[in-house]
Design a protein around this motif. Structure first.
Motif, PDB file in Angstrom:
ATOM      1  N   LEU A 157       0.855  -1.190   0.000  1.00 23.49           N
ATOM      2  CA  LEU A 157       0.000   0.000   0.000  1.00 23.49           C
ATOM      3  C   LEU A 157       0.888   1.236   0.000  1.00 23.49           C
ATOM      4  N   PHE A 158       0.757   2.073  -1.008  1.00 25.24           N
ATOM      5  CA  PHE A 158       1.477   3.343  -0.970  1.00 25.24           C
ATOM      6  C   PHE A 158       0.729   4.407  -1.754  1.00 25.24           C
ATOM      7  N   ASP A 159       1.008   5.663  -1.391  1.00 25.67           N
ATOM      8  CA  ASP A 159       0.396   6.773  -2.103  1.00 25.67           C
ATOM      9  C   ASP A 159       1.436   7.472  -2.974  1.00 25.67           C
ATOM     10  N   SER A 160       0.964   7.983  -4.082  1.00 34.30           N
ATOM     11  CA  SER A 160       1.811   8.764  -4.976  1.00 34.30           C
ATOM     12  C   SER A 160       0.912   9.779  -5.667  1.00 34.30           C
ATOM     13  N   SER A 161       1.422  10.395  -6.740  1.00 40.27           N
ATOM     14  CA  SER A 161       0.652  11.441  -7.392  1.00 40.27           C
ATOM     15  C   SER A 161       1.012  11.552  -8.860  1.00 40.27           C
ATOM     16  N   ASP A 162       0.019  11.843  -9.662  1.00 40.11           N
ATOM     17  CA  ASP A 162       0.254  12.212 -11.055  1.00 40.11           C
ATOM     18  C   ASP A 162       0.456  13.722 -11.062  1.00 40.11           C
ATOM     19  N   ILE A 163       1.696  14.166 -11.115  1.00 43.43           N
ATOM     20  CA  ILE A 163       1.987  15.590 -10.946  1.00 43.43           C
ATOM     21  C   ILE A 163       1.552  16.428 -12.142  1.00 43.43           C
ATOM     22  N   ARG A 164       1.061  15.792 -13.184  1.00 45.46           N
ATOM     23  CA  ARG A 164       0.536  16.555 -14.312  1.00 45.46           C
ATOM     24  C   ARG A 164      -0.726  17.316 -13.928  1.00 45.46           C
ATOM     25  N   SER A 165      -1.272  17.017 -12.745  1.00 42.20           N
ATOM     26  CA  SER A 165      -2.458  17.742 -12.295  1.00 42.20           C
ATOM     27  C   SER A 165      -2.139  19.207 -11.991  1.00 42.20           C
ATOM     28  N   SER A 166      -0.870  19.504 -11.719  1.00 45.30           N
ATOM     29  CA  SER A 166      -0.480  20.890 -11.450  1.00 45.30           C
ATOM     30  C   SER A 166      -0.320  21.656 -12.761  1.00 45.30           C
ATOM     31  N   LYS A 167      -1.008  22.793 -12.850  1.00 40.91           N
ATOM     32  CA  LYS A 167      -0.915  23.628 -14.043  1.00 40.91           C
ATOM     33  C   LYS A 167      -0.024  24.858 -13.807  1.00 40.91           C
ATOM     34  N   ASP A 168       0.630  24.913 -12.668  1.00 45.21           N
ATOM     35  CA  ASP A 168       1.551  26.011 -12.370  1.00 45.21           C
ATOM     36  C   ASP A 168       2.649  26.035 -13.434  1.00 45.21           C
ATOM     37  N   PRO A 169       2.847  27.168 -14.113  1.00 45.46           N
ATOM     38  CA  PRO A 169       3.837  27.238 -15.211  1.00 45.46           C
ATOM     39  C   PRO A 169       5.236  26.790 -14.803  1.00 45.46           C
ATOM     40  N   ILE A 170       5.624  27.056 -13.552  1.00 47.68           N
ATOM     41  CA  ILE A 170       6.956  26.655 -13.083  1.00 47.68           C
ATOM     42  C   ILE A 170       7.084  25.134 -13.083  1.00 47.68           C
ATOM     43  N   HIS A 171       6.026  24.455 -12.616  1.00 51.06           N
ATOM     44  CA  HIS A 171       6.058  22.995 -12.547  1.00 51.06           C
ATOM     45  C   HIS A 171       5.846  22.366 -13.934  1.00 51.06           C
TER      46      HIS A 171
END
Length: 241
Positions: A157-171
């Motif tokens: 069991l682990f958590d992670s993230s699809d960081i494409r959800s961030s629309k911040d131009p820097i990211h």
């Protein structure tokens, strides 16, 4: 080495534990982006857990390996449910704090350093600490190793993230640069800073479910996303096929 990379974080944990409730660190990414990271949340109680954390703890069963256990926030709750937990963290200071807080078995080091004779019903990693694998090659290595120490009907069991959800131009730019340089978009390279001192650069992985599915298929594991949170976060349950 990862110990050197995490050294400032360990010192910050100890500083907080000794009474500096305003202790903070900074995450300094390799493109120069700098974020403040407060230490207080690493000492939170069950009342402050996210819905995803609570759900994950409810799903834990049997003998548990808590990876990246930190100050033992999750281990302590699992112990209250009479589960046997091995709490593992690479930070010496974190392990010392865990023991002081009542963790029954704290193991200091990398998961790969351990001569494993144990087999686990649940391998747990919360707070996105699974990112220690560094990159996709590291995730594949972890899945293979976890499979070898997991009981026949065990689970990861682990958590992670699809960081494409961030629309911040820097990211967005950072993700694009990763891809242009032949890296997976979810690989992040940064240093931890505490009281003006920087640890070594290390890699942290945030992996999207589709890519994780591909890696699980390669090593003969079954992936199920059992909880979805905000900003692309999710909880993965991985079992044998």
């Amino acid at each position: 080495m990862m110990q050197n990379a995490m050294a400032p974080f360990g010192l910050a944990l100890r500083d907080y534990f000794k009474g500096n409730k305003e202790a903070i660190t900074y995450i300094v990414r390799d493109d120069g982006h700098r974020d403040e990271m407060k230490i207080a949340p690493y000492f939170r109680n069950k009342a402050d857990f996210s819905e995803m954390e609570l759900f994950a703890l409810q799903k834990a069963k049997g003998k548990v390996l808590d990876l990246g256990a930190g100050t033992g926030v999750h281990t302590l709750e699992l112990q209250k449910s009479n589960l046997e937990v091995d709490a593992l963290d690479i930070s010496v200071q974190a392990c010392e704090i865990m023991i002081s807080r009542g963790v029954k078995k704290a193991i200091c080091g990398s998961i790969y350093d351990q001569k494993q004779t144990q087999r686990y019903d649940t391998i747990l990693s919360l707070g996105r600490s699974i990112g220690f694998v560094g990159d996709l090659k590291g995730m594949r290595k972890f899945l293979q190793y976890a499979k070898s120490i997991m009981k026949e009907k065990g689970q990861i069991l682990f958590d992670s993230s699809d960081i494409r959800s961030s629309k911040d131009p820097i990211h967005v730019k950072y993700r694009q640069n990763n891809v242009q340089n032949g890296r997976y978009f979810g690989e992040i390279r940064f240093q931890i800073e505490f009281q003006g001192k920087l640890g070594d650069m290390f890699h942290m992985l945030q992996i999207d479910p589709k890519t994780l599915q591909t890696l699980c298929d390669e090593v003969g594991l079954h992936l199920e996303v059992i909880f979805r949170g905000d900003r692309g976060s999710y909880l993965a349950k991985i079992t044998r096929k």
